[in-house]
Write an enzyme that holds these catalytic residues in place. Structure first.
Site, PDB file in Angstrom:
ATOM      1  N   THR A 795       7.095 -27.709 -21.270  1.00 21.68           N
ATOM      2  CA  THR A 795       6.360 -27.349 -22.394  1.00 21.68           C
ATOM      3  C   THR A 795       6.755 -26.056 -22.983  1.00 21.68           C
ATOM      4  O   THR A 795       6.767 -25.812 -24.190  1.00 21.68           O
ATOM      5  CB  THR A 795       4.960 -27.502 -22.263  1.00 21.68           C
ATOM      6  N   CYS A 796       7.191 -24.897 -22.167  1.00 24.89           N
ATOM      7  CA  CYS A 796       7.431 -23.565 -22.685  1.00 24.89           C
ATOM      8  C   CYS A 796       8.688 -23.714 -23.452  1.00 24.89           C
ATOM      9  O   CYS A 796       8.671 -22.959 -24.459  1.00 24.89           O
ATOM     10  CB  CYS A 796       7.314 -22.551 -21.676  1.00 24.89           C
ATOM     11  N   ALA A 797       9.575 -24.239 -22.858  1.00 28.61           N
ATOM     12  CA  ALA A 797      11.149 -24.349 -23.502  1.00 28.61           C
ATOM     13  C   ALA A 797      11.033 -25.401 -24.431  1.00 28.61           C
ATOM     14  O   ALA A 797      12.065 -25.437 -24.968  1.00 28.61           O
ATOM     15  CB  ALA A 797      12.069 -24.257 -22.193  1.00 28.61           C
TER      16      ALA A 797
END
Length: 833
Positions: A795-797
């Site tokens: 989710t961060c990337a």
């Protein structure tokens, strides 16, 4: 024009001078728009006001013209979206926008809180005259405190964003290689580790270049510190409330960027800023919990606990003659929203307002002032305000689909003024902070004179909203930079409501329509008939009665000079008994007349299905007064006042106080309510209208410059890691085709679940989703296998990992099973190969 205060910085503990508030009276000669500040004279103000009026009028005219056209629905939506932007851009002043941007380029005046007065007053007075980008820049550089202001100036003066993006890409690829090295399937894990070390070294080299760039500009490289917190998923709302209470009240912590993780889950934010996937998911999960019927009460909000039977099946949409239990006083569910529910009866769904331009949104459930859960409910709205402000300040989206009508009420200083006690020198007006030793109890102002303003309470003083508000900070507290200073008399805010409203007379007589005020069209700060629920949804009968029945009665009044008394009564009877009312006015599929539909209606809360004495009264003894064709216009006025003001103004005020805990809520007036709804709440992303072009635009199949740089470096070393990093899906890849087809055939709920799975928020947000194949260290595409090789997401990337599938049927079965279960159980976990 209601008061506009100078946003002055007090982060250094100094009291800076502020602009005195501008005032206006409601008399025919008293609109005195004197200079708001130096450089804004009467002519300047009137020109900006005119542009705002034109922008609003042209927008409405275009909407009516486009709706009456012959385009298909999809073509109409695309045309409306494109042309609306072009139309609104016509009213933006390039000269003023450029002048504002020039002022914002001066670090000393911006960070030091010495911006000229017009820079804050003019954009709030006439947002349509300034570009959205310039107003957003003003908010970010001048409203959020010295620390964030200095950081934004650094980012503007030192062009290091591309370098940091490359650093993030290199770090991400290095993490992938380390994961493969320790996964147990690598032929040469040592080589993979060496390749990862090479990428980490390249990241450090780029970091040195970033530091050199700062030194060249004579800036010290700074970054915001994090305030880290952990919450429990099984007590999310309770923990979120406690977290935001501590975060807002701790001066040191409040200056930092909030970073949240979930207790018992190994996932953490592997990126900074708005790319922090777990914190982004925290805001999304709290917003989802606030819409759950496990937390939100149904249509009944009376404190009484008794069983009654509905005798009229048309009394309230969606409720038949079944027995309904009223909630008890200690019920844990709160009447937060007007409870339009989905088919499962588990989630509150956003609904449109009567305004055809409105985006779907949720609106507070109007409650009486004596409701036993009032204190708990207002605490929830203050929590929402804090979450809204914290997300906006740190660049996140808080995907709670608030209605633009509610956000207008939050922006309205008229609403705050109506709650302030007159005669108190320490009253809170427009977000004013009270001294430390002051605890203000604010209540709705009540007038004993005849009704002349549809936003003033006409109930008895004992029924007025009484809301206890606590402010912990004095004028000298180092709160973020934009604290308003001026205290304005309540008369400043006395302004007519737009749209038709009616002059009070005796209880059973008609009420005559008065002209709408021009001011609400200019400033958009007062709610009117277009902010009512749309017919066909809960509460929609108010707008239907006003626009259909009241319009017919108005026309009949116009003709009454030529008609006899008996003829007038005959026509009234025809209007009341016309069985096409439900179909024409409410959009129903059945025939039902006004007198049948309103058979059990009384002068009480229009959303209460019981319509008894336990419901909130719209007038004294309202539970004893039936709604008839003779008093329908009075009922419409009183119902509008309850739904749009008296029953919801305390919620809006509490929400505003939550914003004030982080920065001055006056800064929200830089934007229209619709802009806030889109920018902060993510409204209007049109997920339900995706086509193939829109779906494909969500994805990118390469990793960008950073990924290519990592590939070259790994390939130079040699080994199997380079092969793994180089493999990518092509645009004609079957798996990508399966993904696009699956999303095109998906329901809107499935699409939002997919977005939540990949990005941790159920809405379309800036930035594309990178689609990456699951491969072995040698670069071979791995087929799907359970449980070793399934779709997963970072989710961060914003990265989606997909194995190879042999058929579309198997792809859909696996993808939606994974997405569905993730949305059901949730959780962020570190990927370990």
């Amino acid at each position: 024009y209601a008061s506009k205060h100078l946003w002055s910085s007090n982060a250094d503990g100094m009291n800076r001078p502020s602009l005195s508030s501008s005032t206006r009276n409601d008399g025919p000669e008293a609109i005195d728009y004197f200079s708001l500040c130096e450089g804004l004279n009467h002519t300047s103000v009137k020109c900006m006001e005119l542009l705002c009026v034109l922008a609003e009028s042209v927008s409405r005219y275009y909407l009516c013209a486009s709706i009456s056209g012959d385009d298909t629905e999809q073509k109409h939506d695309e045309k409306e979206s494109k042309d609306a932007e072009q139309i609104m851009s016509l009213f933006e002043s390039d000269a003023l926008t450029n002048k504002l941007l020039e002022q914002l380029e001066d670090p000393l005046t911006v960070v030091g809180g010495a911006l000229p007065d017009w820079c804050t007053l003019a954009p709030a007075f006439a947002p349509q005259v300034f570009s959205h980008a310039s107003r957003r820049l003003l908010l970010e550089r001048a409203a959020f405190g010295v620390s964030r202001s200095a950081l934004r100036q650094q980012e503007a003066k030192v062009a290091v964003a591309p370098l940091r993006q490359r650093m993030a890409a290199l770090r991400g690829r290095a993490v992938e290689l380390v994961g493969e090295a320790f996964s147990g399937g690598a032929a040469d894990p040592t080589a993979l580790q060496l390749q990862a070390d090479e990428l980490y070294g390249m990241e450090e080299a780029l970091a040195a270049r970033v530091s050199a760039a700062f030194r060249a500009q004579q800036w010290d490289e700074r970054s915001l510190e994090c305030a880290k917190a952990a919450v429990r998923r099984n007590a999310l709302l309770r923990d979120a409330s406690s977290l935001m209470e501590h975060y807002a009240s701790d001066t040191r912590a409040r200056r930092r960027r909030l970073e949240v993780r979930f207790e018992g889950e190994s996932g953490f934010d592997a990126a900074s800023g708005d790319e922090a996937g777990v914190t982004r998911g925290f805001y999304a999960d709290v917003a989802e919990a606030l819409l759950s019927c496990d937390h939100v009460a149904g249509i009944l909000c009376s404190p009484m606990c008794e069983k009654k039977t509905l005798t009229n099946p048309h009394a309230l949409s969606g409720i038949t003659g079944a027995k309904v239990m009223r909630p008890s006083a200690d019920e844990t569910k709160l009447p937060l929203w007007i409870p339009d529910m989905d088919s499962s009866q588990k989630v509150i769904i956003p609904t449109p307002r009567a305004d055809p331009r409105s985006v779907l949104g949720i609106f507070p459930r109007p409650i009486p002032s004596q409701h036993p859960q009032r204190k708990a409910l207002l605490k929830q709205f203050r929590l929402m305000g804090r979450l809204f402000a914290a997300a906006l300040r740190d660049g996140f989206v808080f995907p709670l689909p608030l209605s633009a009508s509610f956000l207008k009420l939050v922006q309205s200083t008229r609403g705050v003024a109506s709650l302030a006690r007159s005669g108190s020198s320490s009253s809170l007006v427009s977000g004013e902070y009270l001294p430390n030793n002051s605890n203000a109890s604010v209540a709705s102002s009540v007038s004993s004179s005849p009704v002349t303003n549809s936003n003033m309470s006409i109930e008895d003083c004992s029924n007025a909203a009484s809301c206890s508000v606590e402010y912990n900070d004095s004028y000298n507290d180092p709160r973020n930079d934009f604290l308003p200073r001026g205290v304005t008399n309540n008369d400043t805010f006395t302004r007519s409501c737009s749209g038709p409203f009616y002059e009070g007379s005796n209880s059973n007589s008609d009420m005559k329509p008065l002209a709408a005020s021009r001011d609400s069209l200019v400033f958009g700060m007062e709610l009117n008939s277009l902010d009512l629920p749309r017919p066909g949804f809960l509460g929609g009968e108010i707008y239907a009665a006003e626009t259909y029945i009241c319009t017919l009665l108005d026309k009949l009044d116009f003709d009454e000079t030529t008609l006899s008394h008996d003829e007038i009564q005959k026509r009234r009877k025809q209007i009341a008994s016309d069985r096409s009312f439900a179909r024409k006015a409410l959009g129903k599929s059945y025939e039902c007349s006004f007198e049948e539909y309103f058979e059990d209606r009384k002068f009480v809360d229009p959303l209460d299905p019981m319509q008894g004495e336990e419901a909130a009264l719209l007038c004294p003894n309202g539970h004893l007064r039936p709604v008839t064709i003779d008093n329908i216009r009075e009922w419409v006025l009183l119902a509008k006042k309850f739904v749009l003001h008296d029953g919801v103004i305390a919620q809006a005020t509490s929400f505003r106080q939550g914003v004030d805990d982080f920065f001055s809520s006056e800064a929200l007036r830089l934007f229209t309510a619709e802009e806030l709804q889109q920018d902060v709440c993510g409204g209007g992303d049109n997920v339900d209208k995706w086509d193939e072009k829109a779906v494909r635009s969500l994805f990118k199949l390469d990793g960008g410059k950073g990924a290519a740089e990592a590939l070259v470096a790994v390939a130079a070393i040699g080994g199997e890691g380079g092969a793994a990093l180089s493999r990518r899906f092509g645009h004609s890849s079957p798996t990508v085709g399966y993904l696009v087809k699956a999303l095109l055939q998906a329901t809107p709920t499935q699409r939002r679940q997919f977005l939540s799975f990949v990005t941790s928020v159920p809405i379309v947000t800036p930035g594309q989703i990178e689609v990456v194949p699951v491969v072995n260290p040698s670069g071979d595409f791995l087929p799907m296998s359970d449980p070793c090789c399934l779709p997963r997401a970072n989710t961060c990337a914003r990265r989606l990992y997909l194995p190879k599938f042999e058929s579309y049927e198997s792809f859909c079965q696996v993808l939606w099973a994974v997405v569905r279960e993730e949305c059901r159980f949730k959780g962020f976990y570190e990927w370990r190969g």
